[in-house]
Design a protein around this motif. Structure first.
Motif, short mmCIF file in Angstrom:
data_model
loop_
_atom_site.label_atom_id
_atom_site.label_comp_id
_atom_site.label_asym_id
_atom_site.label_seq_id
_atom_site.Cartn_x
_atom_site.Cartn_y
_atom_site.Cartn_z
N ILE A 151 0.82 -1.22 0.00
CA ILE A 151 0.00 0.00 0.00
C ILE A 151 0.85 1.27 0.00
O ILE A 151 0.36 2.32 -0.41
N GLY A 152 2.09 1.18 0.40
CA GLY A 152 2.97 2.35 0.34
C GLY A 152 3.11 2.92 -1.06
O GLY A 152 3.34 4.12 -1.25
N ASN A 153 2.93 2.07 -2.07
CA ASN A 153 3.01 2.53 -3.46
C ASN A 153 1.85 3.45 -3.84
O ASN A 153 1.91 4.13 -4.86
N LEU A 154 0.80 3.49 -3.03
CA LEU A 154 -0.31 4.41 -3.30
C LEU A 154 0.14 5.87 -3.23
O LEU A 154 -0.53 6.75 -3.76
N TRP A 167 -1.79 1.67 -10.74
CA TRP A 167 -1.53 0.22 -10.82
C TRP A 167 -1.62 -0.42 -9.44
O TRP A 167 -2.15 -1.52 -9.28
N THR A 168 -1.10 0.26 -8.44
CA THR A 168 -1.15 -0.27 -7.07
C THR A 168 -2.59 -0.43 -6.62
O THR A 168 -2.97 -1.48 -6.09
N ALA A 169 -3.40 0.60 -6.82
CA ALA A 169 -4.82 0.53 -6.43
C ALA A 169 -5.52 -0.61 -7.18
O ALA A 169 -6.30 -1.36 -6.58
N PHE A 170 -5.22 -0.75 -8.46
CA PHE A 170 -5.81 -1.82 -9.25
C PHE A 170 -5.47 -3.18 -8.66
O PHE A 170 -6.36 -4.01 -8.42
N PHE A 171 -4.19 -3.43 -8.40
CA PHE A 171 -3.80 -4.74 -7.88
C PHE A 171 -4.31 -4.99 -6.47
O PHE A 171 -4.66 -6.11 -6.13
N ILE A 172 -4.37 -3.95 -5.65
CA ILE A 172 -4.91 -4.13 -4.31
C ILE A 172 -6.37 -4.59 -4.40
O ILE A 172 -6.76 -5.55 -3.74
N LEU A 173 -7.16 -3.92 -5.23
CA LEU A 173 -8.57 -4.28 -5.34
C LEU A 173 -8.78 -5.59 -6.09
O LEU A 173 -9.69 -6.35 -5.77
N ASP A 174 -7.94 -5.85 -7.08
CA ASP A 174 -8.15 -7.01 -7.94
C ASP A 174 -7.50 -8.28 -7.42
O ASP A 174 -8.05 -9.36 -7.61
#
Length: 132
Positions: free
Chosen positions: A50-53, A63-70
Protein backbone atom coordinates in the motif's frame (compact mmCIF):
# COMPACT_ATOMS: atom_id res chain seq x y z
CA UNK A 1 21.72 -3.92 -11.20
CA UNK A 2 21.82 -7.71 -11.07
CA UNK A 3 20.35 -9.03 -14.34
CA UNK A 4 19.11 -12.16 -12.54
CA UNK A 5 16.84 -10.19 -10.22
CA UNK A 6 13.33 -9.27 -11.40
CA UNK A 7 12.60 -5.57 -11.83
CA UNK A 8 10.77 -3.84 -9.01
CA UNK A 9 7.11 -2.93 -9.32
CA UNK A 10 8.03 0.76 -9.63
CA UNK A 11 10.58 0.13 -12.40
CA UNK A 12 8.07 -1.99 -14.34
CA UNK A 13 5.47 0.78 -14.05
CA UNK A 14 8.00 3.32 -15.31
CA UNK A 15 9.05 1.16 -18.24
CA UNK A 16 5.43 0.52 -19.24
CA UNK A 17 4.62 4.22 -19.02
CA UNK A 18 7.60 5.10 -21.22
CA UNK A 19 6.50 2.40 -23.68
CA UNK A 20 3.04 4.02 -23.92
CA UNK A 21 1.13 1.29 -22.11
CA UNK A 22 -1.76 2.42 -19.95
CA UNK A 23 -3.94 0.78 -17.32
CA UNK A 24 -7.19 -0.57 -18.78
CA UNK A 25 -5.89 -0.55 -22.35
CA UNK A 26 -7.50 -3.26 -24.45
CA UNK A 27 -5.61 -6.56 -24.19
CA UNK A 28 -3.21 -5.19 -21.55
CA UNK A 29 -3.46 -8.49 -19.66
CA UNK A 30 -1.78 -10.35 -22.52
CA UNK A 31 1.36 -8.19 -22.45
CA UNK A 32 4.65 -9.24 -20.88
CA UNK A 33 4.54 -5.99 -18.96
CA UNK A 34 1.27 -6.93 -17.26
CA UNK A 35 2.56 -10.39 -16.45
CA UNK A 36 5.68 -8.86 -14.86
CA UNK A 37 3.55 -6.40 -12.87
CA UNK A 38 1.29 -9.20 -11.66
CA UNK A 39 4.27 -11.28 -10.59
CA UNK A 40 5.94 -8.32 -8.86
CA UNK A 41 2.74 -7.38 -6.99
CA UNK A 42 2.29 -10.98 -5.86
CA UNK A 43 5.69 -10.89 -4.16
CA UNK A 44 4.45 -8.30 -1.66
CA UNK A 45 2.33 -8.38 1.45
CA UNK A 46 -0.59 -5.94 1.39
CA UNK A 47 0.76 -3.81 4.25
CA UNK A 48 4.02 -3.20 2.38
CA UNK A 49 2.40 -2.79 -1.02
CA UNK A 50 0.00 0.00 0.00
CA UNK A 51 2.97 2.35 0.34
CA UNK A 52 3.01 2.53 -3.46
CA UNK A 53 -0.31 4.41 -3.30
CA UNK A 54 1.74 7.48 -2.42
CA UNK A 55 3.73 7.31 -5.69
CA UNK A 56 2.27 9.71 -8.26
CA UNK A 57 4.48 9.10 -11.29
CA UNK A 58 4.16 6.53 -14.08
CA UNK A 59 0.68 5.41 -12.95
CA UNK A 60 2.32 3.68 -9.97
CA UNK A 61 -0.52 4.58 -7.58
CA UNK A 62 -3.14 3.61 -10.18
CA UNK A 63 -1.53 0.22 -10.82
CA UNK A 64 -1.15 -0.27 -7.07
CA UNK A 65 -4.82 0.53 -6.43
CA UNK A 66 -5.81 -1.82 -9.25
CA UNK A 67 -3.80 -4.74 -7.88
CA UNK A 68 -4.91 -4.13 -4.31
CA UNK A 69 -8.57 -4.28 -5.34
CA UNK A 70 -8.15 -7.01 -7.94
CA UNK A 71 -5.61 -9.35 -6.35
CA UNK A 72 -5.29 -8.56 -2.64
CA UNK A 73 -9.04 -8.16 -1.99
CA UNK A 74 -8.74 -6.32 1.35
CA UNK A 75 -11.60 -6.29 3.82
CA UNK A 76 -13.76 -3.21 3.25
CA UNK A 77 -13.13 -2.06 6.84
CA UNK A 78 -9.34 -2.42 6.67
CA UNK A 79 -7.72 0.99 7.23
CA UNK A 80 -4.68 2.70 5.72
CA UNK A 81 -2.80 2.48 9.02
CA UNK A 82 0.15 4.84 8.97
CA UNK A 83 -1.05 6.71 5.88
CA UNK A 84 -4.60 7.76 6.79
CA UNK A 85 -5.92 5.91 9.80
CA UNK A 86 -9.50 7.07 9.14
CA UNK A 87 -9.76 5.89 5.53
CA UNK A 88 -10.28 2.35 4.31
CA UNK A 89 -7.87 0.82 1.84
CA UNK A 90 -10.80 0.01 -0.46
CA UNK A 91 -12.13 3.58 -0.34
CA UNK A 92 -8.70 5.04 -1.12
CA UNK A 93 -8.09 2.64 -4.00
CA UNK A 94 -11.49 3.35 -5.55
CA UNK A 95 -10.91 7.10 -5.22
CA UNK A 96 -7.48 6.70 -6.83
CA UNK A 97 -8.79 4.72 -9.80
CA UNK A 98 -11.79 7.02 -10.23
CA UNK A 99 -9.53 10.09 -10.26
CA UNK A 100 -7.61 8.70 -13.23
CA UNK A 101 -10.65 7.34 -15.07
CA UNK A 102 -12.06 10.78 -15.83
CA UNK A 103 -8.98 11.48 -17.98
CA UNK A 104 -8.88 8.22 -19.96
CA UNK A 105 -8.60 9.22 -23.61
CA UNK A 106 -9.76 6.06 -25.36
CA UNK A 107 -13.39 4.92 -25.26
CA UNK A 108 -12.25 1.30 -24.92
CA UNK A 109 -10.15 2.24 -21.90
CA UNK A 110 -13.15 3.96 -20.27
CA UNK A 111 -15.36 0.94 -21.01
CA UNK A 112 -12.77 -1.51 -19.65
CA UNK A 113 -12.47 0.59 -16.51
CA UNK A 114 -16.24 0.86 -16.12
CA UNK A 115 -16.66 -2.92 -16.39
CA UNK A 116 -13.83 -3.55 -13.92
CA UNK A 117 -14.89 -0.96 -11.31
CA UNK A 118 -18.51 -2.12 -11.55
CA UNK A 119 -17.37 -5.62 -10.58
CA UNK A 120 -15.22 -4.28 -7.73
CA UNK A 121 -18.01 -2.11 -6.34
CA UNK A 122 -20.47 -4.97 -6.65
CA UNK A 123 -18.11 -7.26 -4.74
CA UNK A 124 -17.83 -4.67 -1.94
CA UNK A 125 -21.55 -3.73 -2.13
CA UNK A 126 -20.76 -0.11 -3.01
CA UNK A 127 -23.08 1.90 -5.25
CA UNK A 128 -21.54 2.42 -8.69
CA UNK A 129 -21.71 6.07 -9.71
CA UNK A 130 -19.06 6.05 -12.45
CA UNK A 131 -20.39 7.40 -15.75
CA UNK A 132 -18.77 6.67 -19.12
Amino acid sequence: MDKNLPDSFIIICRNAYLAGLHPFDTNIESTDFYKKLTFSASQHKLRNFIGNLMEGHYYINLWTAFFILDKFNPNIDEKLIGMNDDKSIVQDCIETTDSYAVDFQKQSQRENYHNWISGVKSRYKIQNTFIL
